[in-house]
Design an enzyme around this catalytic site. Structure first.
Site, short mmCIF file in Angstrom:
data_model
loop_
_atom_site.label_atom_id
_atom_site.label_comp_id
_atom_site.label_asym_id
_atom_site.label_seq_id
_atom_site.Cartn_x
_atom_site.Cartn_y
_atom_site.Cartn_z
N ASN A 154 0.85 -1.19 0.00
CA ASN A 154 0.00 0.00 0.00
C ASN A 154 0.89 1.24 0.00
OD1 ASN A 154 -1.87 2.03 0.38
ND2 ASN A 154 -2.98 0.98 2.01
N ASP A 156 -1.51 -1.11 -4.08
CA ASP A 156 -1.72 -0.26 -5.26
C ASP A 156 -0.46 -0.17 -6.11
OD1 ASP A 156 -0.13 1.48 -3.72
OD2 ASP A 156 -1.89 2.52 -2.92
N ASP A 197 -6.15 -13.95 -20.06
CA ASP A 197 -6.91 -14.79 -19.15
C ASP A 197 -7.88 -15.68 -19.92
OD1 ASP A 197 -7.85 -15.36 -16.35
OD2 ASP A 197 -9.71 -14.49 -17.13
N ASN A 213 -6.00 6.43 -1.68
CA ASN A 213 -6.91 5.77 -2.63
C ASN A 213 -7.51 4.49 -2.08
OD1 ASN A 213 -4.89 3.78 -2.88
ND2 ASN A 213 -4.05 4.67 -4.77
N ASP A 214 -7.37 4.26 -0.77
CA ASP A 214 -7.93 3.04 -0.18
C ASP A 214 -9.45 3.00 -0.33
OD1 ASP A 214 -5.40 2.30 0.52
OD2 ASP A 214 -5.63 2.66 2.67
N GLY A 250 -5.93 -2.65 -0.07
CA GLY A 250 -5.29 -1.35 -0.22
C GLY A 250 -3.98 -1.33 -0.97
N GLU A 289 -3.52 -18.23 -21.26
CA GLU A 289 -3.83 -19.19 -20.19
C GLU A 289 -4.78 -20.25 -20.72
OE1 GLU A 289 -5.89 -19.27 -15.74
OE2 GLU A 289 -6.80 -18.16 -17.40
#
Length: 614
Positions: free
Chosen positions: A135, A162, A327, A140-141, A160, A356
């Site tokens: 964090n 980032d 993905d 920006n949490d 949190g 993947e």
């Protein structure tokens, strides 16, 4: 009558003035792209009632697409090679009168953007779940417009971490010996819960504000590059999140694979290759939804296809990427995947994309790689795949009791299938990742076996990828919240700090230092990065292989001894690679010890011995 005419005039003027453009995607483009075609998605209330025009002779408006939703226009442009950086004025008209204008930005490309080098077997990838690494910016949490806020006590909630936290610790990543960073998705994921993982995109052109911003993502790439680290972006082509802004104003009725009621995929990827499979099973695999909160995109719609192609190109240019990881690769429409890979690789011939395909069957995985022999003429241009078969073989190889059909023979047998791949040296290999139990847990918290696994993936063919925390023996079962736990030291007040070593156990420090020594050696070893692999059938609980380059006397010899006792090897067995000499000078890579091998080699118990042999 005059009052009525005045009312009609005012009302009509209000309608014209009220009409606006809410979005144009992509928001900008570049000069001198290989493909001169560009398609703009324009979104705004009743925007399809207007007719776009462009008077710049360097730009040709070739076609306008209108769908069943009047709030969308799709504009096809052809950009001339003479176009320079600046802007294109697009006028939107009704009855030949301009109602709206938009200055569309055209940027200069970075020098040598087309020739950018993608990640390769020279690299080692560090996989990070951004919300769980560090964090760096507590501001920006919690973000007002985002549905889910900070809840670190919930293992499935947002914690949190980032982008700033990653920037703050690039030195740690570099010093550990990594050369590439793959981040789980960073794009906006404005879901009501379980949003931290990132795989339910709600805006393809915006970084999630709880992680940072588009500008900060660019800063990460720039600062990483200055330290010799590339950035690999995780993209999702198969589905979006159910809170994507499209879901309240769908571009067209066929934008998604729609069903009378919720219909999930059967996950039966084998159906695409099964000569006996019913068409219904094949359709359900790629048209069914992954889960209820992940609406399935219909890539058979050419507008969807073009949108997804351009989006990835936009991010490659914007964030100066060195690679893309895709993905749930095979869940998307096959024809679309061929077009998508062709478009990306045409634009960036030296780039790398890893798909993947989560199957332990090498034939299923190999099908998607460029130049692999196939049962059909499928024109894939995909360079790389995640090597799930080898990961599973290594786990069984280390844990199983040795017999004629179990134990280390699993590795031999799996690598023997490499003839199925177009380029097995370009596969991404890994001990674990963000979706599976961590290697420390799968190997029953046996430190020696974990070190053997790390050594194997660092020295066998392919491109090694390590999940954050594997280097400090982080545990984790199939519970995603548990295996994606917070990296110790990434949060203020953490009692344990893996970034400084504070509070780590002796075993954690041992494995962290082992990983650091191993990867920094690999970073300097052309033989391991580029050399041919020759392996010998396992014998007596040991597996031996060599990496070697033509016209180079030095070889790298790797011996995996899973036995609980010291073993001896007769070097005569390896004359095919080493020649007929019986005496060799060697260096133990992990201890930097010089040794002389005279006929026989002594191998410590439960170790992977790595030797540079002259």
């Amino acid at each position: 009558m005059c009052r009525i005419l005045l009312f009609l005039f005012v009302s009509f003027s209000f309608t014209l003035n009220a009409q606006s453009i809410e979005r144009i995607e992509p928001s900008n483009w570049w000069v001198n792209m290989v493909n001169s075609q560009l398609q703009l998605m324009v979104h705004g209330e009743d925007i399809s009632q207007l007719t776009p025009t462009i008077i710049d002779p360097r730009v040709q408006l070739t076609e306008i697409h209108r769908t069943d939703n009047p709030n969308y226009l799709f504009i096809d442009l052809t950009l001339s090679p003479e176009l320079t950086a600046g802007s294109i004025e697009i006028a939107f008209k009704r009855d030949h009168k301009t109602v709206l204008t938009h200055q569309y930005p055209i940027l200069s490309r970075q020098a040598h953007s087309k020739q950018r080098q993608g990640f390769s077997s020279k690299d080692v990838i560090y996989l990070i779940t951004p919300d769980r690494f560090a964090n760096g910016d507590a501001r920006n949490d919690n973000v007002a417009e985002m549905a889910e806020g900070l809840n670190r006590s919930n293992k499935g909630g947002r914690h949190g971490g980032d982008i700033q936290g990653i920037i703050d610790h690039l030195d740690y990543i570099k010093e550990m010996g990594f050369t590439q960073i793959w981040l789980n998705p960073v794009l906006e994921n404005n879901m009501t819960e379980y949003s931290y993982h990132g795989y339910s995109t709600t805006d393809y052109y915006a970084v999630d504000p709880r992680l940072g911003s588009n500008a900060l993502y660019q800063t990460l790439s720039t600062k990483a590059k200055s330290q010799g680290l590339g950035i690999i972006m995780d993209v999702i082509l198969n589905h979006i999140g159910s809170e994507h802004w499209w879901m309240t104003d769908m571009p067209s009725k066929d934008w998604l694979n729609q069903h009378p009621q919720y219909t999930g995929t059967n996950h039966f990827r084998e159906s695409l290759h099964d000569p006996y499979a019913a068409k219904a099973d094949k359709d359900l695999f790629h048209k069914g939804w992954f889960v209820t909160t992940m609406p399935d995109l219909n890539q058979q719609n050419p507008l969807v296809t073009q949108y997804l192609i351009q989006n990835v190109i936009w991010w490659i240019e914007t964030a100066d990427l060195s690679g893309v990881r895709v993905d749930t690769y095979s869940y998307s429409d096959k024809a679309f995947l061929a077009a998508w890979t062709a478009a990306i690789m045409q634009e960036y011939p030296n780039f790398n994309i890893v798909g993947e395909e989560w199957s332990i069957n090498p034939a299923i995985v190999a099908y998607w790689q460029k130049d692999s022999p196939r049962h059909d003429n499928y024109p894939t241009q995909l360079p790389s795949l995640m090597d799930f078969p080898l990961q599973e073989a290594l786990i069984h190889g280390l844990k199983e009791k040795e017999s004629w059909s179990s134990g280390l023979i699993r590795i031999n047998q799996t690598l023997a299938n490499d003839f199925l791949y177009g380029d097995p040296y370009n596969l991404v290999t890994f001990p674990d990742n963000h979706d599976m139990s961590r290697i420390y847990t799968r190997l029953d918290q046996d430190v020696d076996l974990v070190k053997m696994a790390l050594a194997f993936f660092a020295t066998t063919r392919g491109i090694p990828q390590i999940f954050y925390g594997t280097e400090i023996l982080m545990p984790g079962s199939d519970d995603h919240g548990e295996l994606r736990a917070d990296f110790p030291g990434g949060w203020s007040g953490d009692k344990t700090n893996a970034l400084t070593g504070k509070g780590l156990t002796d075993k954690q420090i041992e494995v962290q230092q082992y990983t650091k020594t191993l990867l920094n050696w690999r970073k300097q070893s052309d033989i391991v990065q580029q050399g041919k692999l020759t392996h010998y059938n396992r014998d007596d609980g040991m597996y031996v292989y060599f990496r070697h380059l033509p016209n180079t006397a030095k070889k790298v010899m790797v011996v995996m001894n899973k036995n609980a006792e010291v073993k001896s090897l007769n070097m005569a067995r390896f004359s095919e690679v080493l020649g007929n000499a019986q005496r060799f000078n060697a260096r133990n890579v992990m201890t930097d010890e010089s040794i002389v091998i005279n006929g026989e080699l002594t191998v410590p118990k439960k170790q992977t011995l790595i030797l540079e042999i002259e």
